[in-house]
Design a protein around this motif. Structure first.
Motif, mmCIF file in Angstrom:
data_model
loop_
_atom_site.group_PDB
_atom_site.id
_atom_site.type_symbol
_atom_site.label_atom_id
_atom_site.label_comp_id
_atom_site.label_asym_id
_atom_site.label_seq_id
_atom_site.Cartn_x
_atom_site.Cartn_y
_atom_site.Cartn_z
ATOM 1 N N LYS A 1 0.804 -1.229 0.000
ATOM 2 C CA LYS A 1 0.000 0.000 0.000
ATOM 3 C C LYS A 1 0.832 1.273 0.000
ATOM 4 C CE LYS A 1 -4.370 -1.687 1.546
ATOM 5 N NZ LYS A 1 -5.604 -1.348 2.192
ATOM 6 N N THR A 2 2.131 1.193 0.242
ATOM 7 C CA THR A 2 2.983 2.381 0.191
ATOM 8 C C THR A 2 3.924 2.344 -1.006
ATOM 9 O OG1 THR A 2 4.659 1.384 1.628
ATOM 10 C CG2 THR A 2 2.927 2.697 2.699
ATOM 11 N N CYS A 3 3.691 1.414 -1.916
ATOM 12 C CA CYS A 3 4.561 1.239 -3.078
ATOM 13 C C CYS A 3 3.994 1.955 -4.310
ATOM 14 C CB CYS A 3 4.716 -0.250 -3.382
ATOM 15 S SG CYS A 3 5.800 -0.608 -4.783
ATOM 16 N N ARG A 4 4.891 2.449 -5.148
ATOM 17 C CA ARG A 4 4.491 3.119 -6.383
ATOM 18 C C ARG A 4 3.787 2.152 -7.340
ATOM 19 N NH1 ARG A 4 6.380 3.988 -11.364
ATOM 20 N NH2 ARG A 4 8.332 2.878 -11.144
ATOM 21 N N HIS A 5 4.059 0.869 -7.239
ATOM 22 C CA HIS A 5 3.491 -0.127 -8.143
ATOM 23 C C HIS A 5 2.113 -0.626 -7.715
ATOM 24 C CE1 HIS A 5 7.420 -0.136 -9.917
ATOM 25 N NE2 HIS A 5 7.970 -0.571 -8.796
ATOM 26 N N PHE A 6 1.617 -0.205 -6.548
ATOM 27 C CA PHE A 6 0.331 -0.675 -6.042
ATOM 28 C C PHE A 6 -0.817 -0.065 -6.834
ATOM 29 C CE2 PHE A 6 -3.298 -0.152 -3.083
ATOM 30 C CZ PHE A 6 -3.576 -1.495 -2.876
ATOM 31 N N ALA A 7 -1.713 -0.920 -7.298
ATOM 32 C CA ALA A 7 -2.918 -0.465 -8.002
ATOM 33 C C ALA A 7 -4.126 -0.828 -7.131
ATOM 34 C CB ALA A 7 -3.023 -1.137 -9.362
ATOM 35 N N PRO A 8 -4.852 0.162 -6.613
ATOM 36 C CA PRO A 8 -5.994 -0.133 -5.754
ATOM 37 C C PRO A 8 -7.106 -0.834 -6.533
ATOM 38 C CG PRO A 8 -5.882 2.209 -6.236
ATOM 39 C CD PRO A 8 -4.658 1.586 -6.828
ATOM 40 N N PRO A 9 -8.048 -1.452 -5.824
ATOM 41 C CA PRO A 9 -9.134 -2.136 -6.524
ATOM 42 C C PRO A 9 -9.993 -1.148 -7.307
ATOM 43 C CG PRO A 9 -9.577 -2.034 -4.179
ATOM 44 C CD PRO A 9 -8.187 -1.515 -4.381
ATOM 45 N N GLU A 10 -10.542 -1.618 -8.417
ATOM 46 C CA GLU A 10 -11.407 -0.781 -9.249
ATOM 47 C C GLU A 10 -12.721 -1.504 -9.468
ATOM 48 O OE1 GLU A 10 -9.588 0.184 -12.957
ATOM 49 O OE2 GLU A 10 -7.759 0.912 -12.040
ATOM 50 N N GLU A 11 -13.808 -0.749 -9.434
ATOM 51 C CA GLU A 11 -15.115 -1.323 -9.743
ATOM 52 C C GLU A 11 -15.265 -1.441 -11.249
ATOM 53 O OE1 GLU A 11 -18.555 0.303 -7.923
ATOM 54 O OE2 GLU A 11 -17.521 0.688 -6.030
ATOM 55 N N ALA B 1 -2.963 -11.966 -5.053
ATOM 56 C CA ALA B 1 -3.969 -12.963 -4.694
ATOM 57 C C ALA B 1 -3.696 -13.535 -3.308
ATOM 58 C CB ALA B 1 -3.999 -14.073 -5.731
ATOM 59 N N GLU B 2 -2.415 -13.635 -2.933
ATOM 60 C CA GLU B 2 -2.078 -14.156 -1.613
ATOM 61 C C GLU B 2 -2.225 -13.085 -0.536
ATOM 62 O OE1 GLU B 2 1.598 -12.534 -3.481
ATOM 63 O OE2 GLU B 2 0.177 -14.037 -4.154
ATOM 64 N N GLY B 3 -2.564 -11.879 -0.921
ATOM 65 C CA GLY B 3 -2.777 -10.797 0.035
ATOM 66 C C GLY B 3 -1.652 -9.782 0.008
ATOM 67 N N LEU B 4 -1.819 -8.743 0.766
ATOM 68 C CA LEU B 4 -0.806 -7.703 0.859
ATOM 69 C C LEU B 4 0.438 -8.267 1.525
ATOM 70 C CD1 LEU B 4 -3.054 -4.773 2.053
ATOM 71 C CD2 LEU B 4 -2.173 -5.147 -0.234
ATOM 72 N N ARG B 5 1.582 -7.702 1.182
ATOM 73 C CA ARG B 5 2.820 -8.163 1.768
ATOM 74 C C ARG B 5 3.685 -6.999 2.200
ATOM 75 N NH1 ARG B 5 5.734 -11.021 -3.299
ATOM 76 N NH2 ARG B 5 7.624 -10.080 -2.553
ATOM 77 N N THR B 6 4.656 -7.293 3.025
ATOM 78 C CA THR B 6 5.631 -6.300 3.467
ATOM 79 C C THR B 6 7.022 -6.820 3.136
ATOM 80 O OG1 THR B 6 5.740 -7.263 5.679
ATOM 81 C CG2 THR B 6 4.179 -5.453 5.370
ATOM 82 N N GLY B 7 7.995 -5.927 3.123
ATOM 83 C CA GLY B 7 9.365 -6.308 2.853
ATOM 84 C C GLY B 7 9.611 -6.740 1.421
ATOM 85 N N CYS B 8 8.910 -6.181 0.471
ATOM 86 C CA CYS B 8 9.043 -6.570 -0.928
ATOM 87 C C CYS B 8 10.356 -6.044 -1.510
ATOM 88 C CB CYS B 8 7.871 -6.028 -1.734
ATOM 89 S SG CYS B 8 7.960 -6.444 -3.488
ATOM 90 N N PRO B 9 11.120 -6.897 -2.211
ATOM 91 C CA PRO B 9 12.377 -6.439 -2.794
ATOM 92 C C PRO B 9 12.168 -5.486 -3.985
ATOM 93 C CG PRO B 9 11.971 -8.723 -3.387
ATOM 94 C CD PRO B 9 10.914 -8.337 -2.400
ATOM 95 N N LEU B 10 10.981 -5.470 -4.581
ATOM 96 C CA LEU B 10 10.699 -4.582 -5.716
ATOM 97 C C LEU B 10 10.010 -3.288 -5.278
ATOM 98 C CD1 LEU B 10 9.422 -7.249 -8.262
ATOM 99 C CD2 LEU B 10 11.699 -6.243 -8.100
ATOM 100 N N TRP B 11 9.881 -3.077 -3.966
ATOM 101 C CA TRP B 11 9.182 -1.902 -3.438
ATOM 102 C C TRP B 11 9.880 -0.622 -3.882
ATOM 103 C CZ3 TRP B 11 10.498 2.145 -0.173
ATOM 104 C CH2 TRP B 11 9.430 2.884 0.351
ATOM 105 N N THR B 12 9.076 0.353 -4.315
ATOM 106 C CA THR B 12 9.576 1.671 -4.702
ATOM 107 C C THR B 12 8.707 2.719 -4.029
ATOM 108 O OG1 THR B 12 10.166 0.767 -6.858
ATOM 109 C CG2 THR B 12 10.131 3.147 -6.663
ATOM 110 N N ALA B 13 9.321 3.711 -3.423
ATOM 111 C CA ALA B 13 8.584 4.758 -2.714
ATOM 112 C C ALA B 13 7.636 5.477 -3.680
ATOM 113 C CB ALA B 13 9.539 5.738 -2.081
#
Length: 91
Positions: free
Chosen positions: A44-54, A74-86
């Protein structure tokens, strides 16, 4: 006595979300894993996150929250992602 008695309660709130706790240790533990805390490098704090859309039509349910870097959430939100970008960084 027939009147209610006013009491004051101390709560500890996460600075990143609205969650509160009655114990400081519980609040500190929550902050260390809070999805909205940039230090946890969560979806949820990553630049790559796309929120749900109706979906635009009743027969199309829309899209779930997902990662634009081709990883499924699909497995849910995660933390500590190596691809995370501010959020403020650009590619």
């Amino acid at each position: 006595m027939t009147e209610p008695v006013l009491i004051t309660v101390k709560r500890y709130q996460c600075p990143h979300c609205s969650r509160t706790h009655s114990k400081k240790a519980a609040a500190t533990a929550h902050i260390a894993r809070c999805w909205r805390n940039p230090e946890t490098k969560s979806c949820k704090t990553c630049r790559h996150f796309a929120p749900p859309e109706e979906g635009p039509y009743p027969e199309h349910p829309g899209w779930p929250e997902q990662c634009d870097e081709e990883r499924s959430l699909a497995e849910g939100l995660r933390t500590g992602c190596p691809l995370w970008t501010a959020l403020s960084q650009t590619a």
